[in-house]
Design a protein around this motif. Structure first.
Motif, mmCIF file in Angstrom:
data_model
loop_
_atom_site.group_PDB
_atom_site.id
_atom_site.type_symbol
_atom_site.label_atom_id
_atom_site.label_comp_id
_atom_site.label_asym_id
_atom_site.label_seq_id
_atom_site.Cartn_x
_atom_site.Cartn_y
_atom_site.Cartn_z
ATOM 1 N N ALA A 35 52.479 63.118 29.606
ATOM 2 C CA ALA A 35 53.693 63.029 28.796
ATOM 3 C C ALA A 35 53.471 62.116 27.596
ATOM 4 C CB ALA A 35 54.844 62.514 29.654
ATOM 5 N N ILE A 36 52.755 61.033 27.810
ATOM 6 C CA ILE A 36 52.462 60.107 26.704
ATOM 7 C C ILE A 36 51.609 60.798 25.650
ATOM 8 C CG2 ILE A 36 51.294 57.949 26.104
ATOM 9 C CD1 ILE A 36 51.899 57.016 29.017
ATOM 10 N N ALA A 37 50.600 61.533 26.103
ATOM 11 C CA ALA A 37 49.723 62.224 25.150
ATOM 12 C C ALA A 37 50.494 63.264 24.351
ATOM 13 C CB ALA A 37 48.569 62.883 25.904
ATOM 14 N N THR A 38 51.421 63.935 24.999
ATOM 15 C CA THR A 38 52.252 64.916 24.279
ATOM 16 C C THR A 38 53.013 64.239 23.148
ATOM 17 O OG1 THR A 38 52.508 66.266 26.261
ATOM 18 C CG2 THR A 38 54.147 66.545 24.543
ATOM 19 N N GLY A 39 53.606 63.101 23.462
ATOM 20 C CA GLY A 39 54.339 62.373 22.425
ATOM 21 C C GLY A 39 53.433 61.923 21.297
ATOM 22 N N ILE A 40 52.224 61.479 21.658
ATOM 23 C CA ILE A 40 51.274 61.010 20.641
ATOM 24 C C ILE A 40 50.889 62.156 19.696
ATOM 25 C CG2 ILE A 40 48.879 60.235 20.342
ATOM 26 C CD1 ILE A 40 49.266 58.571 22.913
ATOM 27 N N VAL A 41 50.626 63.316 20.280
ATOM 28 C CA VAL A 41 50.234 64.463 19.443
ATOM 29 C C VAL A 41 51.398 64.884 18.543
ATOM 30 C CG1 VAL A 41 49.474 66.862 19.469
ATOM 31 C CG2 VAL A 41 48.530 65.237 21.124
ATOM 32 N N ARG A 42 52.600 64.929 19.105
ATOM 33 C CA ARG A 42 53.776 65.318 18.303
ATOM 34 C C ARG A 42 54.087 64.267 17.239
ATOM 35 N NH1 ARG A 42 55.909 69.823 20.204
ATOM 36 N NH2 ARG A 42 55.661 70.387 22.402
ATOM 37 N N ALA A 43 53.601 63.026 17.461
ATOM 38 C CA ALA A 43 53.815 61.980 16.462
ATOM 39 C C ALA A 43 52.828 62.078 15.301
ATOM 40 C CB ALA A 43 53.694 60.604 17.121
ATOM 41 N N GLY A 44 51.888 63.015 15.402
ATOM 42 C CA GLY A 44 50.991 63.241 14.277
ATOM 43 C C GLY A 44 49.564 62.772 14.463
ATOM 44 N N ALA A 45 49.213 62.291 15.668
ATOM 45 C CA ALA A 45 47.829 61.831 15.870
ATOM 46 C C ALA A 45 46.866 63.008 15.815
ATOM 47 C CB ALA A 45 47.714 61.124 17.222
ATOM 48 N N ASP A 46 45.696 62.754 15.265
ATOM 49 C CA ASP A 46 44.674 63.807 15.158
ATOM 50 C C ASP A 46 43.764 63.836 16.371
ATOM 51 O OD1 ASP A 46 45.481 64.556 12.501
ATOM 52 O OD2 ASP A 46 44.600 62.663 11.839
ATOM 53 N N PHE A 47 43.750 62.759 17.125
ATOM 54 C CA PHE A 47 43.005 62.749 18.389
ATOM 55 C C PHE A 47 43.657 61.763 19.349
ATOM 56 C CE2 PHE A 47 40.889 59.567 15.730
ATOM 57 C CZ PHE A 47 40.718 58.484 16.592
ATOM 58 N N ILE B 284 44.173 55.242 36.642
ATOM 59 C CA ILE B 284 43.735 56.403 37.427
ATOM 60 C C ILE B 284 42.391 56.891 36.887
ATOM 61 C CG2 ILE B 284 46.120 57.086 37.907
ATOM 62 C CD1 ILE B 284 45.767 59.373 35.901
ATOM 63 N N PRO B 285 41.642 57.655 37.687
ATOM 64 C CA PRO B 285 40.332 58.148 37.225
ATOM 65 C C PRO B 285 40.447 59.048 35.996
ATOM 66 C CG PRO B 285 40.541 58.364 39.606
ATOM 67 C CD PRO B 285 41.900 57.993 39.097
ATOM 68 N N ILE B 286 39.444 58.989 35.167
ATOM 69 C CA ILE B 286 39.460 59.740 33.914
ATOM 70 C C ILE B 286 39.468 61.249 34.168
ATOM 71 C CG2 ILE B 286 36.918 59.725 33.657
ATOM 72 C CD1 ILE B 286 39.574 59.451 30.860
ATOM 73 N N GLU B 287 38.822 61.702 35.240
ATOM 74 C CA GLU B 287 38.754 63.141 35.506
ATOM 75 C C GLU B 287 40.158 63.729 35.682
ATOM 76 O OE1 GLU B 287 37.309 60.687 37.165
ATOM 77 O OE2 GLU B 287 35.328 61.216 37.947
ATOM 78 N N LEU B 288 41.003 63.025 36.468
ATOM 79 C CA LEU B 288 42.361 63.503 36.715
ATOM 80 C C LEU B 288 43.212 63.432 35.445
ATOM 81 C CD1 LEU B 288 42.995 61.788 40.175
ATOM 82 C CD2 LEU B 288 42.339 64.159 39.757
ATOM 83 N N ALA B 289 43.045 62.347 34.689
ATOM 84 C CA ALA B 289 43.850 62.171 33.481
ATOM 85 C C ALA B 289 43.534 63.243 32.433
ATOM 86 C CB ALA B 289 43.603 60.776 32.900
ATOM 87 N N ILE B 290 42.255 63.490 32.202
ATOM 88 C CA ILE B 290 41.881 64.455 31.163
ATOM 89 C C ILE B 290 42.352 65.861 31.536
ATOM 90 C CG2 ILE B 290 39.906 65.650 30.104
ATOM 91 C CD1 ILE B 290 40.463 62.912 28.901
ATOM 92 N N SER B 291 42.147 66.244 32.785
ATOM 93 C CA SER B 291 42.568 67.583 33.188
ATOM 94 C C SER B 291 44.079 67.745 33.040
ATOM 95 C CB SER B 291 42.141 67.838 34.637
ATOM 96 O OG SER B 291 42.479 69.151 35.017
ATOM 97 N N SER B 292 44.828 66.724 33.445
ATOM 98 C CA SER B 292 46.290 66.800 33.354
ATOM 99 C C SER B 292 46.759 66.848 31.899
ATOM 100 C CB SER B 292 46.915 65.590 34.059
ATOM 101 O OG SER B 292 46.557 65.563 35.416
ATOM 102 N N ILE B 293 46.140 66.042 31.059
ATOM 103 C CA ILE B 293 46.531 66.022 29.639
ATOM 104 C C ILE B 293 46.207 67.363 28.983
ATOM 105 C CG2 ILE B 293 45.942 65.003 27.405
ATOM 106 C CD1 ILE B 293 45.606 62.315 28.875
ATOM 107 N N ASP B 294 45.022 67.867 29.247
ATOM 108 C CA ASP B 294 44.629 69.146 28.645
ATOM 109 C C ASP B 294 45.595 70.264 29.058
ATOM 110 O OD1 ASP B 294 42.598 70.973 27.326
ATOM 111 O OD2 ASP B 294 42.523 71.754 29.386
ATOM 112 N N LYS B 295 45.921 70.302 30.351
ATOM 113 C CA LYS B 295 46.833 71.353 30.829
ATOM 114 C C LYS B 295 48.223 71.209 30.197
ATOM 115 C CE LYS B 295 45.922 70.843 35.319
ATOM 116 N NZ LYS B 295 45.970 71.048 36.786
ATOM 117 N N ARG B 296 48.711 69.973 30.106
ATOM 118 C CA ARG B 296 50.051 69.749 29.543
ATOM 119 C C ARG B 296 50.100 70.148 28.067
ATOM 120 N NH1 ARG B 296 54.321 66.249 30.923
ATOM 121 N NH2 ARG B 296 55.982 66.507 29.387
ATOM 122 N N LEU B 297 49.061 69.794 27.312
ATOM 123 C CA LEU B 297 49.047 70.157 25.890
ATOM 124 C C LEU B 297 48.943 71.666 25.715
ATOM 125 C CD1 LEU B 297 46.748 67.358 24.362
ATOM 126 C CD2 LEU B 297 49.247 67.425 24.479
#
Length: 492
Positions: A310-322, A345-358
């Motif tokens: 959810a945080i990453a979604t907000g960051i991307v919608r706020a205009g971040a390029d990465f 939390i482990p990076i593997e779980l975080a990245i997969s969740s962020i990628d799927k949400r985006l």
């Protein structure tokens, strides 16, 4: 009452080869060795030893043996050496326990339970010696339509960058070594939150410059020097807390680079005092884009926490390029041990969740994802890319290439290898040219291995692996973890 009675963890034995040259006493920065004039021999004070191995490797007579002091305490499953020793230290001092590097606790390493698939017969594999293999990747926002103008892109010749590590936490020679390696490999380092030393400006085209809560060393020239700008919100080794570089490490050079008085503490607050919402973050992102005339990517770094998608979604919608995400096993120069070992939390779980949400929100193309936190090999990099990252960021691995022995004493400013220290007599031990060549060799080795692995998958481009979970299988992972990762079990 008997206090300070806990036995040392390591034991040094000086054998009959010793010729009393006193080299060990000169090399050791932790005051382990002294020369006893009366007895005419070298005496080792084992309690000071952190097992950096400098004395062992530099002794010209091979006279020093280092071992764990295994018989010195009662082994107990629940009350092991570390637990007992930590209680003794805190009973002695009444202070928080500080440590460094990434957590050494035995949290399950998901990377080790993921296997890459391989091609056989129906989808033939590819020989990287005969076919061109593409590792080039780009960091930055992609356009919604092919006819739209694309935003600023940072080109990387290999999907590996160096993690944010500041001048102050590390010596200037380390920064120069990383700069040399990044430039030669066609990738980037990250100067961290400590500003950019004047000697590092020449590496600007291969540098992420960071804007953190302490705002150290930031001016227009600094922002324009880098190839990309990273706003640091969190760090994997210490989510939710700030940083503190003690005044004794703020010498003339660090003072000049961070733009703070010499000898003063450099304190990074836990939050940015001008960011309390996504809208505040958006204001800072576009302020930095305006200052740099929209010519370079501006991204945001966060710790891997349970609501990271959810945080990453907000960051991307706020205009971040990465979005840079740092996981539980991420390293640091100094942090409370209890934070490092228990938060995140482990990076593997975080990245997969962020990628799927985006992807679900159809904004995955609007930002690149950079993953860090415990990445140890070329295989880890391909696995994290298959889970959804665009590229990986490495810190401890690069420092090991420079000689780090992971003794977890970076915060003491006594690093015997000249890496995590500002003492001139220690920093001169690291040659930035030789160090840069070693780190470059690491990147080259991993790049060759990645091409080999991609060939076995029947893939010619790293782009084709991004988020391609079909090329992964889980071994000995529970169903919940597999569902979060989006991978099938081995044999299916």
């Amino acid at each position: 009452m008997i206090t300070n009675n806990f036995p040392p963890k390591y034991k040094l034995n000086i054998n009959e080869n010793c010729n009393k040259c006193k080299r060990c006493a000169k090399e050791c920065s932790f005051d382990v060795f002294t020369f006893d004039e009366t007895e005419n021999n070298i005496v080792a004070y084992n309690k000071n030893c952190v097992a950096c191995r400098r004395c062992v490797l530099t002794c010209p007579q091979n006279a020093i043996e280092l071992s764990e002091n295994k018989i010195a305490f009662n082994s107990h499953f629940n009350w092991d050496y570390k637990t007992q020793n930590d209680i003794h230290k805190q009973s002695d001092t009444g202070a928080k326990l500080l440590t460094s590097v990434g957590t050494g606790l035995s949290h399950k390493n998901i990377f080790d339970h993921l296997l890459l698939d391989a091609c056989q017969v129906t989808n033939p594999s590819i020989d990287p010696l005969r076919e061109p293999m593409e590792l080039r990747t780009f960091v930055g926002r992609k356009s919604d339509n092919i006819s739209d103008e694309i935003g600023p892109q940072l080109q990387l010749e290999t999907p590996i960058v160096f993690a944010a590590m500041s001048f102050g936490a590390l010596s200037l020679n380390v920064h120069k070594a990383l700069g040399n390696a990044a430039r030669k490999a066609g990738t980037c380092m990250n100067c961290g939150e400590g500003g950019l030393h004047p000697d590092m400006v020449e590496y600007g085209p291969n540098t992420f410059v960071q804007v953190a809560s302490g705002r150290f060393g930031i001016d227009k020239e600094y922002l324009e020097s880098g190839a990309a700008i990273e706003i640091k919100i969190g760090q994997g080794a210490k989510p939710g807390i700030g940083g503190h570089l003690p005044g004794e490490k703020i010498d003339k050079e660090i003072s000049k680079t961070r733009m703070i008085p010499e000898g003063s503490d450099a304190i990074s607050p836990a939050p940015h005092h001008d960011i309390y919402s996504i809208e505040d973050l958006e204001n800072l992102i576009y302020l930095l884009k305006e200052v740099t005339e929209y010519k370079k990517p501006v991204g945001v770094k966060i710790s891997a926490v349970h609501n990271a998608p959810a945080i990453a979604t907000g960051i991307v919608r706020a205009g971040a390029d990465f979005v840079a995400v740092d996981g539980l096993k991420g390293g640091t120069g100094a942090t409370p041990a209890t934070i490092r070992d228990n938060v995140g939390i482990p990076i593997e779980l975080a990245i997969s969740s962020i990628d799927k949400r985006l992807r679900e929100e159809k904004i995955r193309h609007k930002a690149s994802i950079i993953a860090s936190g415990g990445i140890r090999s070329s295989a880890d990099i391909l696995k994290i890319i298959a889970l959804g990252a665009d590229c990986a960021s490495i810190g401890t691995a690069a420092l090991i290439a420079l000689g780090c022995t992971v003794c977890e004493s970076c915060h003491t400013n006594k690093c015997a290898w000249g890496i995590a220290t500002q003492k001139p007599e220690l920093t001169k031990r690291l040659d930035p040219e030789e160090g840069g060549e070693r780190v470059y060799n690491l990147l080259r080795s991993w790049s060759l291995e990645m091409k080999e692995l991609l060939g076995s998958l029947g893939i010619t481009s790293i782009e084709s692996l991004k988020g391609n979970r079909e090329r992964l299988r889980a071994l000995d992972l529970d169903s919940y973890t597999m569902e979060t990762l989006g991978v099938k079990g081995a044999g299916r």
